[in-house]
Design a protein around this motif. Structure first.
Motif, short mmCIF file in Angstrom:
data_model
loop_
_atom_site.label_atom_id
_atom_site.label_comp_id
_atom_site.label_asym_id
_atom_site.label_seq_id
_atom_site.Cartn_x
_atom_site.Cartn_y
_atom_site.Cartn_z
N GLU A 182 14.41 -3.65 0.70
CA GLU A 182 14.04 -4.07 -0.65
C GLU A 182 15.21 -4.79 -1.32
OE1 GLU A 182 10.58 -1.12 -2.35
OE2 GLU A 182 12.68 -0.46 -2.58
N ARG A 183 16.38 -4.23 -1.22
CA ARG A 183 17.57 -4.83 -1.83
C ARG A 183 17.93 -6.15 -1.14
NH1 ARG A 183 22.99 -3.51 -3.70
NH2 ARG A 183 23.80 -5.58 -4.17
N ALA A 184 17.88 -6.16 0.18
CA ALA A 184 18.30 -7.34 0.93
C ALA A 184 17.33 -8.52 0.77
CB ALA A 184 18.46 -7.01 2.41
N THR A 185 16.04 -8.22 0.63
CA THR A 185 15.04 -9.29 0.57
C THR A 185 14.48 -9.56 -0.82
OG1 THR A 185 13.14 -7.83 0.96
CG2 THR A 185 14.26 -8.74 2.92
N GLY A 186 14.58 -8.60 -1.71
CA GLY A 186 13.97 -8.74 -3.02
C GLY A 186 12.49 -8.41 -3.02
N ALA A 187 11.92 -8.10 -1.86
CA ALA A 187 10.51 -7.71 -1.76
C ALA A 187 10.38 -6.23 -2.09
CB ALA A 187 9.99 -7.98 -0.35
N ARG A 188 9.26 -5.85 -2.70
CA ARG A 188 9.00 -4.45 -3.02
C ARG A 188 8.09 -3.86 -1.94
NH1 ARG A 188 13.05 -3.70 -5.27
NH2 ARG A 188 12.45 -1.54 -5.56
N ALA A 189 8.37 -2.66 -1.55
CA ALA A 189 7.58 -1.99 -0.51
C ALA A 189 6.33 -1.37 -1.10
CB ALA A 189 8.42 -0.91 0.17
N THR A 190 5.30 -1.35 -0.28
CA THR A 190 4.09 -0.60 -0.57
C THR A 190 4.09 0.59 0.37
OG1 THR A 190 2.91 -2.64 -1.14
CG2 THR A 190 1.57 -0.69 -0.62
N TRP A 191 4.04 1.77 -0.19
CA TRP A 191 4.09 3.01 0.60
C TRP A 191 2.67 3.50 0.89
CZ3 TRP A 191 8.47 5.68 2.28
CH2 TRP A 191 9.70 5.16 1.84
N ALA A 192 2.37 3.76 2.16
CA ALA A 192 1.09 4.36 2.54
C ALA A 192 1.24 5.88 2.61
CB ALA A 192 0.62 3.81 3.88
N THR A 193 2.35 6.33 3.20
CA THR A 193 2.69 7.75 3.27
C THR A 193 4.21 7.83 3.21
OG1 THR A 193 3.02 7.91 5.67
CG2 THR A 193 0.74 8.13 4.87
N GLU A 194 4.76 9.03 3.21
CA GLU A 194 6.22 9.15 3.21
C GLU A 194 6.83 8.66 4.53
OE1 GLU A 194 7.57 13.21 2.93
OE2 GLU A 194 6.03 13.89 4.31
N ASP A 195 5.98 8.48 5.54
CA ASP A 195 6.43 8.02 6.85
C ASP A 195 6.13 6.55 7.13
OD1 ASP A 195 7.50 10.46 7.88
OD2 ASP A 195 5.45 11.18 8.14
N PHE A 196 5.57 5.82 6.16
CA PHE A 196 5.17 4.44 6.44
C PHE A 196 5.15 3.61 5.16
CE2 PHE A 196 2.21 0.96 7.19
CZ PHE A 196 2.63 0.50 8.43
N ALA A 197 5.89 2.49 5.21
CA ALA A 197 5.90 1.54 4.10
C ALA A 197 5.91 0.12 4.65
CB ALA A 197 7.13 1.77 3.22
N GLU A 198 5.45 -0.82 3.84
CA GLU A 198 5.42 -2.22 4.25
C GLU A 198 6.03 -3.10 3.16
OE1 GLU A 198 1.45 -2.77 6.92
OE2 GLU A 198 1.14 -2.59 4.75
N LEU A 199 6.82 -4.07 3.61
CA LEU A 199 7.33 -5.12 2.73
C LEU A 199 6.65 -6.40 3.13
CD1 LEU A 199 9.93 -3.05 3.29
CD2 LEU A 199 10.94 -4.66 1.69
#
Length: 132
Positions: free
Chosen positions: A21-38
């Motif tokens: 998130e910091r390196a790209t400026g993209a915000r993650a979408t979290w599906a579970t505590e074990d999986f997120a997508e940018l």
């Protein structure tokens, strides 16, 4: 066929998501505590914890053990990205360098040791190749 994503398996999902998130400026979408997508305009970077590996095949992926894949991000100004990440990134592999194929590239390692390349096309051929 369309390439849509790459997934990184990690032992610390929150740490790696924070880094990207910091390196790209993209915000993650979290599906579970074990999986997120940018999500970016071109593809998605998925970050998954080790508890997701058995869903595919036990032992099929190991965190922090990549020695062959480089995740790449096309950016408007790689030198500015380098300035922005200095003091945050702990390991720059190479400073911004113009490559023979026409991209100016910054190679670094994420907290798991995965190689990450931020690049900006700078020659006419490279600029044309990545024109949107």
């Amino acid at each position: 066929m369309n390439f849509v994503s790459i997934r990184i398996i990690t032992g610390d999902v929150a740490r790696l998501v924070d880094f990207y998130e910091r390196a790209t400026g993209a915000r993650a979408t979290w599906a579970t505590e074990d999986f997120a997508e940018l999500r970016t305009a071109g593809a998605t970077l998925a970050i998954a914890g080790t508890r997701t590996v058995p869903l595919f095949a036990p032992g099929s992926a190991r965190p922090a053990d990549n020695h062959s894949v480089i995740t790449e991000f096309l950016v408007d100004d790689v030198d500015r990205v380098h300035q922005d990440l200095t003091g945050f990134v702990t390991e720059f592999v190479t400073e911004p360098t113009t490559m023979p194929w026409g991209n100016r590239s910054l190679l670094l390692r994420d907290p798991d040791g995965n190689l990450v390349n931020f690049f900006t096309p700078v020659t006419p051929a490279a600029i044309e190749k990545f024109a949107r």
